[in-house]
Write a protein that holds these residues in place. Structure first.
Motif, PDB file in Angstrom:
ATOM      1  N   UNK A  92       0.896  -1.271  -0.142  1.00  0.00           N
ATOM      2  CA  UNK A  92      -0.019   0.108   0.053  1.00  0.00           C
ATOM      3  C   UNK A  92       1.015   1.202   0.017  1.00  0.00           C
ATOM      4  N   UNK A  93       0.723   2.090  -1.031  1.00  0.00           N
ATOM      5  CA  UNK A  93       1.746   3.088  -1.415  1.00  0.00           C
ATOM      6  C   UNK A  93       0.874   4.307  -0.866  1.00  0.00           C
ATOM      7  N   UNK A  94       1.608   5.352  -0.460  1.00  0.00           N
ATOM      8  CA  UNK A  94       0.773   6.834  -0.284  1.00  0.00           C
ATOM      9  C   UNK A  94       1.152   7.557  -1.227  1.00  0.00           C
ATOM     10  N   UNK A  95       0.161   8.271  -1.854  1.00  0.00           N
ATOM     11  CA  UNK A  95       0.449   9.166  -3.076  1.00  0.00           C
ATOM     12  C   UNK A  95      -0.493  10.297  -3.096  1.00  0.00           C
ATOM     13  N   UNK A  96      -0.670  10.900  -1.938  1.00  0.00           N
ATOM     14  CA  UNK A  96      -1.654  11.927  -1.628  1.00  0.00           C
ATOM     15  C   UNK A  96      -0.983  13.260  -1.741  1.00  0.00           C
ATOM     16  N   UNK A  97       0.219  13.471  -2.013  1.00  0.00           N
ATOM     17  CA  UNK A  97       0.875  14.792  -1.879  1.00  0.00           C
ATOM     18  C   UNK A  97       0.083  15.938  -2.417  1.00  0.00           C
ATOM     19  N   UNK A  98      -0.450  15.712  -3.520  1.00  0.00           N
ATOM     20  CA  UNK A  98      -0.803  16.781  -4.317  1.00  0.00           C
ATOM     21  C   UNK A  98      -2.184  17.328  -3.799  1.00  0.00           C
ATOM     22  N   UNK A  99      -2.645  16.266  -2.640  1.00  0.00           N
ATOM     23  CA  UNK A  99      -4.102  16.816  -2.279  1.00  0.00           C
ATOM     24  C   UNK A  99      -3.893  17.613  -0.898  1.00  0.00           C
ATOM     25  N   UNK A 100      -2.646  17.896  -0.412  1.00  0.00           N
ATOM     26  CA  UNK A 100      -2.554  18.760   0.904  1.00  0.00           C
ATOM     27  C   UNK A 100      -1.529  19.622   0.856  1.00  0.00           C
ATOM     28  N   UNK A 101      -1.462  20.497   1.450  1.00  0.00           N
ATOM     29  CA  UNK A 101      -0.256  21.418   1.802  1.00  0.00           C
ATOM     30  C   UNK A 101       1.171  20.727   1.630  1.00  0.00           C
ATOM     31  N   UNK A 102       2.046  21.250   0.645  1.00  0.00           N
ATOM     32  CA  UNK A 102       3.260  20.748   0.442  1.00  0.00           C
ATOM     33  C   UNK A 102       4.179  20.030   1.584  1.00  0.00           C
ATOM     34  N   UNK A 103       4.175  20.925   2.673  1.00  0.00           N
ATOM     35  CA  UNK A 103       4.795  20.426   3.927  1.00  0.00           C
ATOM     36  C   UNK A 103       3.930  19.317   4.658  1.00  0.00           C
ATOM     37  N   UNK A 104       2.675  19.560   4.583  1.00  0.00           N
ATOM     38  CA  UNK A 104       1.696  18.522   5.338  1.00  0.00           C
ATOM     39  C   UNK A 104       2.250  17.214   4.577  1.00  0.00           C
ATOM     40  N   UNK A 126       3.974   0.873   2.557  1.00  0.00           N
ATOM     41  CA  UNK A 126       4.899   0.309   2.166  1.00  0.00           C
ATOM     42  C   UNK A 126       5.885   1.447   1.728  1.00  0.00           C
ATOM     43  N   UNK A 127       5.533   2.495   1.152  1.00  0.00           N
ATOM     44  CA  UNK A 127       6.629   3.470   0.756  1.00  0.00           C
ATOM     45  C   UNK A 127       5.483   4.841   0.073  1.00  0.00           C
ATOM     46  N   UNK A 128       5.991   5.699  -0.418  1.00  0.00           N
ATOM     47  CA  UNK A 128       5.327   7.000  -0.780  1.00  0.00           C
ATOM     48  C   UNK A 128       5.549   7.422  -1.992  1.00  0.00           C
ATOM     49  N   UNK A 129       4.757   8.384  -2.638  1.00  0.00           N
ATOM     50  CA  UNK A 129       5.319   9.020  -3.958  1.00  0.00           C
ATOM     51  C   UNK A 129       6.321  10.351  -3.743  1.00  0.00           C
ATOM     52  N   UNK A 130       6.286  10.817  -2.466  1.00  0.00           N
ATOM     53  CA  UNK A 130       6.972  12.051  -2.062  1.00  0.00           C
ATOM     54  C   UNK A 130       8.511  12.055  -1.854  1.00  0.00           C
ATOM     55  N   UNK A 131       8.926  12.623  -2.800  1.00  0.00           N
ATOM     56  CA  UNK A 131      10.459  12.504  -2.712  1.00  0.00           C
ATOM     57  C   UNK A 131      11.148  13.251  -1.472  1.00  0.00           C
ATOM     58  N   UNK A 146      -2.792   2.201  -4.248  1.00  0.00           N
ATOM     59  CA  UNK A 146      -2.094   3.480  -4.075  1.00  0.00           C
ATOM     60  C   UNK A 146      -3.252   4.269  -3.606  1.00  0.00           C
ATOM     61  N   UNK A 147      -2.976   5.023  -2.432  1.00  0.00           N
ATOM     62  CA  UNK A 147      -3.924   5.889  -1.622  1.00  0.00           C
ATOM     63  C   UNK A 147      -3.632   7.286  -1.617  1.00  0.00           C
ATOM     64  N   UNK A 148      -4.588   8.059  -2.073  1.00  0.00           N
ATOM     65  CA  UNK A 148      -4.201   9.519  -2.010  1.00  0.00           C
ATOM     66  C   UNK A 148      -5.017  10.407  -1.043  1.00  0.00           C
ATOM     67  N   UNK A 149      -6.115  10.904  -1.530  1.00  0.00           N
ATOM     68  CA  UNK A 149      -6.847  12.196  -0.812  1.00  0.00           C
ATOM     69  C   UNK A 149      -7.181  11.682   0.450  1.00  0.00           C
ATOM     70  N   UNK A 150      -7.575  10.269   0.551  1.00  0.00           N
ATOM     71  CA  UNK A 150      -8.273   9.866   1.719  1.00  0.00           C
ATOM     72  C   UNK A 150      -7.304   9.691   3.019  1.00  0.00           C
ATOM     73  N   UNK A 151      -6.154   9.496   2.496  1.00  0.00           N
ATOM     74  CA  UNK A 151      -4.740   9.349   3.597  1.00  0.00           C
ATOM     75  C   UNK A 151      -4.405  10.847   4.038  1.00  0.00           C
ATOM     76  N   UNK A 152      -4.153  11.595   2.971  1.00  0.00           N
ATOM     77  CA  UNK A 152      -3.626  12.750   3.557  1.00  0.00           C
ATOM     78  C   UNK A 152      -4.764  13.903   4.180  1.00  0.00           C
ATOM     79  N   UNK A 153      -5.925  13.454   3.965  1.00  0.00           N
ATOM     80  CA  UNK A 153      -6.995  14.417   4.781  1.00  0.00           C
ATOM     81  C   UNK A 153      -7.621  13.459   6.083  1.00  0.00           C
TER      82      UNK A 153
END
Lengths: 434, 434
Positions: A154-166, A180-185, A303-310
């Motif tokens: 399960x990969x975190x890929x929600x960076x674009x849905x929240x403030x860049x530092x959040x 498992x990992x993240x898209x966020x460099x 791959x999980x985005x919006x729901x994770x970061x919110x």
């Protein structure tokens, strides 16, 4: 934070006006205990997961007022000369105990206990709560998603849905909770979290044909890569993908539509093409419920985005930071709402002999109270984090705390891991203090 | 950001793998148009408010790969040597048009149009969306709260409920949307936003009596300050407050309980004590609906926290960044879901002669299309923001954009300002393109 920047102005104005008033009448130097806790878990959640404690310690260490900060305060007339002089020399010199990251918490759990003078402890309120409220909200949601994924990647890929530092903190909290990992460099650079990613629809659209996009990608990234097959027609996409990459293709990703149905069709097609080892990754508006619903489908990763970061409906953890003791005397707000229990507190988690957690015993630590006797399967939850303003040595790291959560979840009564709304997995018990 | 730090790693891993693949097959240099827009407004909202555009421009300017970033990418094998060399020299050299901050937007509004090579434009996706999604979510919620406050003072005080850096951006977005000020000191330093604050319950609890706390505060801050009167008993608190500060006391704050009822009682009590000019400020879990419900009560100001920084149920604005044109040719995803309209776009907002907005006309700008003829009351919404990688001179500032929103809301049909869920205030119209 690798950024050595000051955290001193991540602070509410009123912390410094209180400081100014307290310096003036001498109460600033009173020895105090502040406690961070939450009155309730969000939305029928069964447990909370502590996130951000390591970032809290860094923020406390970096809570220093430089010239830029002092000039700003002076210009805005936030404090008088005495206050600004005091801030110029500020560094936290007190003690902090707290629940380590990856630990579970429940309503009333004393997550963080800060001991020091009123002045030195009150000014930390805002930044401590910002970090705990954000990171614990994400960690709590992430943990439920990891449970729902039931061992699949399960990969975190929600960076674009929240403030860049959040986004960076969210990637960290998700990893803590078992992602498992993240898209966020930046999360890779700052925290050493594994980063991952291959391509978006734009890459296919850039090319004259889907085939030429797939060729370019496998050329550059090898056939172990993941090809995104839903830009045009999925069946054609999969056929082209295997044609280009061969049956050794690492994975296909499906980002839209009814991913359960599509995953089944994709599995059949891949198998019929001989690509039995090619994995299927799904993404696109997944939350813990959607992940759980896909458990019976041939999905290899999420791959999980919006729901994770919110925080999946609970973007903040509801933690407060309350003054509970002044010069050894318990204090508490007494008006009709938002009551608190006065006095510093410890927590003992009681377990059955099987290791299943029974209750969170939150007991007074103010003068005159002895700690409870732990049974053979019980353990005290808070650990020392800072002494005399110095971080305690050999604190557990991110990987340790990731393990901690995994173990803690095993100890939760089975109903406590259900996704549905309900009571906290274990009760918090406050012994009658006579 | 006053922090000169690089924004280059606020980026999803896949942006750079796409880059690597595209550099390899030569498609990286194709001229492209990317567009940011949202498919829908959240939760039956009637309009969106653009936030963060100024921060986007700063992020683009600071999108530079330093040695730390490049080392991290190399270590993680995110890109090959050619890719890293390309990133070392990266700076955006293209053009950006967009809706200025404070502008309204609707589903499909072309909020941001980035023109450049695929390579230079694709890598900006994550950070652009992070900023627009966060700041516009907050601005949208804030605008509804400002409308509900109906001219009364409204202060942002949610820093502790969100990530410490999100808090600063949220304070900025709230101010853009018409909030009077913020509790966040960093927002004061970074953006010049008025900050405000006086004291918390802890300040009263620190003291031996409520009276001594009020004395200390009025001594330090003057009698124009705001005294928090609900630590113990509100009636006693108000009596003590006026006794200490006199009838010239600036304000009392009530942070808990049924604030409508309490405000009425407080007003009566203050008036009976002769403190007819002492204002009443309420806080504590307010959102736009609670604020609207207090309209008939004698409340002079609101403090808003959690609901503001979490976007009042919509913590992200749902914006996407899509490739819509390659070498002058419209492109779009064509699978069954999440379809997009290909081609670059402009927007003309049409108005009646009374100034009331009628519709958002979103028209094609790709080669071969002429822009529509504006009527005398119509206006083109996007403005040039960057040309050749340079920020356009004399862009409107935060105060201008604050005015912009105020004016834009006046133009919305009256149903569009209702808090209740419904259709967008004006329809977005896409002319048939033959």
């Amino acid at each position: 934070m690798t950024d050595p920047g000051s955290t001193a102005l991540f602070t509410d104005h009123y912390e410094l006006t209180m400081l100014a008033s307290a310096l003036r009448d001498g109460t600033a130097e009173r020895e105090c205990v502040f406690e961070a806790f939450t009155r309730r878990l969000p939305d029928g959640r069964r447990y909370g997961v502590v996130g951000g404690m390591e970032r809290v310690l860094e923020a406390v260490e970096n809570f220093r007022f430089g010239e830029a900060e002092l000039r700003s305060l002076s210009r805005e007339q936030v404090g008088d000369e005495e206050t600004l002089a005091w801030l110029r020399d500020y560094r936290f010199r007190g003690d902090i105990d707290g629940y380590p990251e990856g630990e579970l918490f429940f309503p009333g759990s004393p997550l963080l206990t800060v001991r020091g003078t009123f002045a030195e402890a009150v000014v930390l309120e805002t930044v401590i709560l910002s970090i705990l409220n954000h990171d614990s909200a994400i960690a709590g949601a992430a943990s439920r998603m990891v449970s729902a994924a039931n061992g699949r990647r399960i990969i975190e890929m929600g960076s674009r849905r929240t403030h860049e530092e959040s986004a960076v903190a969210a990637a960290r909290a998700a990893y803590l909770a078992g992602f498992t990992g993240t898209s966020n460099l930046q999360a890779g650079l700052r925290y050493g979290i594994p980063t991952t990613g291959t391509s978006a629809h734009s890459f296919t659209l850039l090319h004259d044909t889907e085939r030429s996009a797939f060729e370019a990608q496998t050329e550059a990234l090898g056939t172990g890569t993941t090809l995104l097959v839903d830009t045009y027609d999925i069946t054609t996409g999969i056929e082209t993908a295997i044609d280009v990459a061969g049956t050794g293709l690492g994975a296909v990703r499906i980002d839209s539509g009814d991913v359960g149905v599509l995953a089944r069709q994709a599995r059949e097609q891949l198998d019929s093409l001989g690509a039995t080892g090619t994995r299927i990754v799904v993404s696109g508006d997944l939350d813990e419920y959607a992940i759980a619903a896909l458990r019976a489908e041939p999905v290899d990763g999420y791959g999980v985005g919006t729901s994770l970061v919110t925080g999946s409906g609970a973007p903040t953890a509801g933690m407060v930071y309350k003054l509970v003791e002044v010069e050894g005397r318990p204090v508490a707000k007494r008006s009709s709402h938002k009551e608190s229990r006065g006095g510093g507190k410890g927590a003992l988690r009681r377990h059955k002999s099987t290791g299943t957690a029974l209750e969170e015993l939150v007991y007074p630590t103010s003068p005159g109270h002895a700690p409870p006797q732990p049974g053979p399967h019980d353990r005290f939850v808070p650990i020392p984090l800072m002494r005399g303003g110095q971080r305690v040595e050999d604190l557990p790291g991110l990987e340790d705390n990731r393990q901690r959560l995994r173990h803690a979840l095993v100890s939760v009564p089975w109903e406590g891991l259900k996704l549905s709304a309900g009571e906290p997995a274990i009760p918090t018990v406050f012994p009658d203090v006579s």
